[in-house]
Design an enzyme around this catalytic site. Structure first.
Site, PDB file in Angstrom:
ATOM      1  N   LEU A   1      -4.686   4.927 -11.197  1.00 21.05           N
ATOM      2  CA  LEU A   1      -6.306   5.248 -11.651  1.00 21.05           C
ATOM      3  C   LEU A   1      -7.006   5.805 -10.397  1.00 21.05           C
ATOM      4  O   LEU A   1      -5.984   5.327  -8.946  1.00 21.05           O
ATOM      5  CB  LEU A   1      -6.835   3.534 -11.841  1.00 21.05           C
ATOM      6  CG  LEU A   1      -6.249   2.529 -12.901  1.00 21.05           C
ATOM      7  CD1 LEU A   1      -7.029   1.535 -13.217  1.00 21.05           C
ATOM      8  CD2 LEU A   1      -7.156   3.476 -14.160  1.00 21.05           C
ATOM      9  N   ASP A   2      -8.153   6.328 -10.816  1.00 22.79           N
ATOM     10  CA  ASP A   2      -8.804   6.644  -9.681  1.00 22.79           C
ATOM     11  C   ASP A   2      -9.146   6.459  -8.053  1.00 22.79           C
ATOM     12  O   ASP A   2      -9.839   5.019  -8.839  1.00 22.79           O
ATOM     13  CB  ASP A   2      -9.521   7.500  -9.750  1.00 22.79           C
ATOM     14  CG  ASP A   2      -9.580   8.562 -10.724  1.00 22.79           C
ATOM     15  OD1 ASP A   2      -8.513   9.832 -10.469  1.00 22.79           O
ATOM     16  OD2 ASP A   2     -10.443   9.464 -11.956  1.00 22.79           O
ATOM     17  N   ARG A   3      -9.752   6.288  -7.199  1.00 24.10           N
ATOM     18  CA  ARG A   3      -9.954   5.068  -5.888  1.00 24.10           C
ATOM     19  C   ARG A   3     -11.522   4.724  -6.377  1.00 24.10           C
ATOM     20  O   ARG A   3     -11.666   3.407  -6.682  1.00 24.10           O
ATOM     21  CB  ARG A   3     -10.169   6.278  -5.377  1.00 24.10           C
ATOM     22  CG  ARG A   3     -10.358   4.798  -3.489  1.00 24.10           C
ATOM     23  CD  ARG A   3     -10.900   6.089  -2.794  1.00 24.10           C
ATOM     24  NE  ARG A   3     -10.989   5.094  -1.323  1.00 24.10           N
ATOM     25  CZ  ARG A   3     -11.258   5.688  -0.315  1.00 24.10           C
ATOM     26  NH1 ARG A   3     -11.783   7.188  -0.182  1.00 24.10           N
ATOM     27  NH2 ARG A   3     -12.169   4.675   0.817  1.00 24.10           N
TER      28      ARG A   3
ATOM     29  N   ARG B   1     -13.933  11.451 -17.708  1.00 20.93           N
ATOM     30  CA  ARG B   1     -14.983  11.680 -16.822  1.00 20.93           C
ATOM     31  C   ARG B   1     -15.255  12.875 -17.324  1.00 20.93           C
ATOM     32  O   ARG B   1     -16.402  13.764 -17.698  1.00 20.93           O
ATOM     33  CB  ARG B   1     -14.025  11.861 -15.468  1.00 20.93           C
ATOM     34  CG  ARG B   1     -13.705  11.008 -15.052  1.00 20.93           C
ATOM     35  CD  ARG B   1     -13.558  10.912 -13.655  1.00 20.93           C
ATOM     36  NE  ARG B   1     -13.705  11.204 -12.319  1.00 20.93           N
ATOM     37  CZ  ARG B   1     -13.648  11.154 -11.242  1.00 20.93           C
ATOM     38  NH1 ARG B   1     -12.804  11.072 -11.320  1.00 20.93           N
ATOM     39  NH2 ARG B   1     -14.099  12.147 -10.627  1.00 20.93           N
TER      40      ARG B   1
END
Length: 312
Positions: free
Chosen positions: A136-138, A240
């Site tokens: 998962l992205d930060r 995104r």
């Protein structure tokens, strides 16, 4: 920080057979910065005995002897600080743990981040073979799977490759949802990173890979919408890029978002990306189907109220 220089080799055991060499090295080379490991792999400074230079995505085999150059390893001058607490556990079994990762917590160190979730867990759960099962992205919160055994990692990766893991997200996105956005079927291509932390993807109808996102409007606001997203495929930054492509960038997305609108939201105190990994559905190694849900953070409802009040 004192330094020690060491030249060494590493032999691959049965538990690590089939693992990517970059992940194997990052686990074994404690104190070596992540960017340095990748730089050495790109330069061909790391080799497998009897073979040619290796690529970061190359899989190792049991018995491989990995030859390393001299490395400067960090040695702390002072005792380490106590490990930070683990995020809430949503599910745990013999092979896997599912955490509710908060926004702002990196899953691993690198790109200016000294320690991420995986580094923390390897300290607090030193008796287990902790590996990151997916990413998962930060700035994304929500359900994150970590493997405790090699068998659990391999089985979860198999399900990811064959599309058996169902991933659902919730996002707050600027703009008006339209029925044409119910299925976003636009190919994506992952770009070659310029350095650590620079992963990026873009629409590419010629060389891109099939990428499908299903969306549903949970709540339409005056200038944004609360959306349910199902990722049919799992490409880098898929939700995104797809939402930005259809004119509904995610609130707080600093890479693909509406930068002027993001500044306005940040000035009011909202400093995260509003994308949340809401649920994961997959099979445990024994065959049992599970669906794990991560509660939606309170700030999603709070932001929606603020956006409507501001528009009014």
């Amino acid at each position: 920080m004192a330094k020690r220089t060491e030249r060494r080799s590493l032999q691959v055991g049965a538990h690590h057979a089939g693992q990517r060499i970059d992940n194997f090295l990052l686990r074994e080379l404690k104190g070596v910065p992540r960017p340095l490991v990748y730089r050495l792999l790109r330069k061909g400074s790391i080799k497998i005995a009897g073979g040619k230079k290796v690529r970061p995505d190359q899989r190792v085999k049991q018995g491989d002897l990995i030859l390393l150059p001299q490395l400067a390893l960090s040695r702390p001058d002072n005792p380490e600080a106590p490990a930070a607490p683990e995020p809430p556990v949503l599910h745990e079994c013999d092979d896997l743990i599912v955490f509710a990762k908060p926004a702002g917590l990196a899953v691993h160190g690198g790109s200016g981040i000294g320690s991420g979730l995986i580094e923390r867990l390897r300290k607090s759960r030193a008796s287990e073979r902790i590996e990151l099962a997916h990413r998962l992205d930060r700035d994304t919160s929500g359900a994150l799977v970590v493997a405790k055994t090699r068998a659990g990692l391999i089985d979860f990766h198999r399900q990811l490759r064959t599309g058996q893991v169902r991933k659902a997200y919730v996002a707050v996105a600027f703009g008006k949802w339209r029925i044409s956005m119910k299925v976003i079927d636009v190919p994506l291509r992952k770009l070659t990173p310029d350095g650590p932390g620079s992963r990026r993807a873009r629409i590419d109808r010629v060389d891109g890979s099939c990428s499908v996102t299903r969306s549903r409007c949970r709540q339409q606001l005056q200038q944004a919408a609360l959306l349910d997203l199902v990722l049919v495929t799992g490409r880098t930054h898929q939700a995104r890029v797809h939402l930005a492509h259809v004119g509904m960038p995610i609130v707080g997305d600093r890479r693909y978002g509406d930068f002027a609108a993001n500044r306005r939201v940040a000035a009011a105190g909202w400093r995260r990306m509003f994308l949340h990994a809401y649920s994961l559905q997959f099979s445990l190694p024994g065959g049992e189907q599970v669906r794990i849900s991560a509660p939606l953070p309170r700030e999603f409802a709070q932001l929606c109220q603020w956006l409507d009040a501001e528009a009014g």
